[in-house]
Design an enzyme around this catalytic site. Structure first.
Site, short mmCIF file in Angstrom:
data_model
loop_
_atom_site.label_atom_id
_atom_site.label_comp_id
_atom_site.label_asym_id
_atom_site.label_seq_id
_atom_site.Cartn_x
_atom_site.Cartn_y
_atom_site.Cartn_z
N LYS A 185 75.72 89.52 -85.15
CA LYS A 185 74.54 90.31 -84.76
C LYS A 185 73.41 89.37 -84.35
O LYS A 185 73.47 88.16 -84.64
CB LYS A 185 74.11 91.19 -85.94
CG LYS A 185 73.56 90.39 -87.11
CD LYS A 185 73.37 91.24 -88.37
CE LYS A 185 72.77 90.40 -89.48
NZ LYS A 185 73.02 90.97 -90.81
N TYR A 191 44.06 71.39 -82.17
CA TYR A 191 43.14 72.52 -82.36
C TYR A 191 42.65 72.61 -83.80
O TYR A 191 43.43 72.43 -84.74
CB TYR A 191 43.84 73.84 -82.03
CG TYR A 191 44.09 74.07 -80.57
CD1 TYR A 191 43.05 74.13 -79.65
CD2 TYR A 191 45.39 74.28 -80.10
CE1 TYR A 191 43.29 74.38 -78.30
CE2 TYR A 191 45.64 74.52 -78.77
CZ TYR A 191 44.59 74.58 -77.87
OH TYR A 191 44.83 74.82 -76.55
#
Ligand SMILES: *Cc1c(COP(=O)(O)O)cnc(C)c1O
Length: 374
Positions: free
Chosen positions: A37, A264
């Protein structure tokens, strides 16, 4: 394009070997359903399914009708089970593609019976029971009445009861054994009412490797096929090889003076001279921002720590301890390098998640390159 600077490799030979190791671990005669899956946990549905089919797997378990149809269109003939069940509107498609269905809804049973009648076929279902996962499935008390209603649907063939284990990977097996006991009591009660249920199952990877009494007629390994132990704090009892690796290369090296901020938010400031390597990988590649100031990479077989925030396309690592690092040097973010290794569980620990999520996200965010024959 910076994404071409990342290299996500899937080693199909390792996948095959993991399957064979798990096969040896399974009780003799038990069937193995490879859980593929979510695009085979990010490893690629078709290459994984083809490799496992060639290695002799008995069954495939997928997450959606679409995944089942992709397997059929590729010519794979193995039995395929839709692990999450279907919506009523998907019944004709499931029957047309000969896909088996996890069942827990009356309206889906009716839709499947109708589609089977319309197509002159039989729909094969596995009835899902919630024995303590608290997720999909009928509660134990609902199973016998539900089965009773299916007697009116000769077009439905009930292959077995199915359940899922919530904590099979833990050292303490008491909850799991209680789930098994309740499951077996239900099986016995249903069989006493004339249901054969020849293909009942509940074992995931952890139960496959640790609890042979849970193997019943079939086992459903996922994570172990892809090379990770179900419990990261416990070495797996069977040898497992990592299948996915993720690499890149240094795009810039610079020497920063003491007191320099990195990335950042200025969340990291150098206390001394710092040799910094800039890597063209970021959270758009599935390299989690949670790795900021926490994760490590491998360069020349040694660990180098991430400095500052992981950006959308870029990440910085300190290489002061590795003299002369240059642009173009290979960097391993997941996998082996010179005898050192970073596992999906290492990344998962830094990013506060599990190996399963690391694989799914890296696989979905990057182009994959395959080693070995699918
Ligand atoms: C995902 C899944 C598995 C596989 O679990 P692993 O822990 O990866 O072995 C087995 N059964 C069901 C129903 C699942 O959804």
């Amino acid at each position: 394009m910076l994404t071409s600077m990342v290299d996500l490799t899937i080693d199909l030979g390792a996948l095959r070997e993991n399957y064979l190791a798990l096969r040896r671990r399974a009780v003799a005669g038990v069937q193995i359903m490879a859980v593929v899956k979510a695009d085979a946990y990010g490893h690629g549905l078709l290459p994984a399914a083809r490799t496992l089919a060639a290695a002799g797997v008995d069954y495939l378990g997928v997450g959606s009708l679409e995944e089942g149809q992709i397997l059929r269109q590729a010519g794979l003939k193995l039995p395929v089970l839709l692990l999450l069940g279907i919506l009523p509107a998907e019944a004709p498609g499931a029957v047309a593609a000969d896909l088996e269905v996890i069942l827990y809804r009356q309206d889906v049973a009716q839709a499947l019976a109708g589609a089977a009648a319309a197509q002159g076929k039989t729909a094969r279902v596995h009835l899902k029971v919630d024995t303590g996962m608290g997720r999909l499935g009928l509660l134990p008390g609902e199973v016998l009445p539900f089965l009773e209603t299916l007697k009116a649907s000769p077009r439905l063939e009930v292959l077995g009861l199915v359940s899922h284990l919530a904590v099979a990977e833990l050292e303490d097996k008491s909850y799991t054994l209680r789930q098994l006991e309740d499951f077996q009591a239900l099986l016995a009660a249903a069989r006493a009412r004339g249901w054969n249920l020849p293909l009942s199952h509940l074992a995931n990877s952890a139960a496959l490797t640790d609890l042979p009494e849970t193997h019943l007629q079939l086992v459903r390994p996922g994570i172990a096929l892809y090379g990770s132990p179900p419990n990261p704090r416990k070495p797996p009892p069977v040898p497992l090889k990592p299948v996915m690796s993720f690499r890149t290369e240094v795009v810039q090296v610079k020497r920063l003076p003491p007191g320099s901020s990195i990335s950042y938010g200025c969340t990291y400031t150098t206390s001394d001279w710092c040799d910094l390597a800039v890597l063209p990988v970021g959270y758009c590649n599935g390299y989690s921002r949670l790795l900021s100031n926490r994760g490590e990479v491998l360069l020349r077989g040694q660990r180098a720590p991430i400095r500052g925030r992981v950006c959308m396309n870029l990440t910085m690592v300190e290489v002061t301890h590795l003299p002369g690092v240059k642009e173009g040097e290979p960097v391993t973010l997941l996998g082996e390098d010179g005898g050192a290794r970073l596992s999906a569980d290492d990344l998962a620990a830094w990013a506060q998640t599990i190996s399963y999520e690391i694989y799914c996200i890296l696989g979905a965010a990057n182009p994959r390159r395959y080693l070995g024959e699918a």
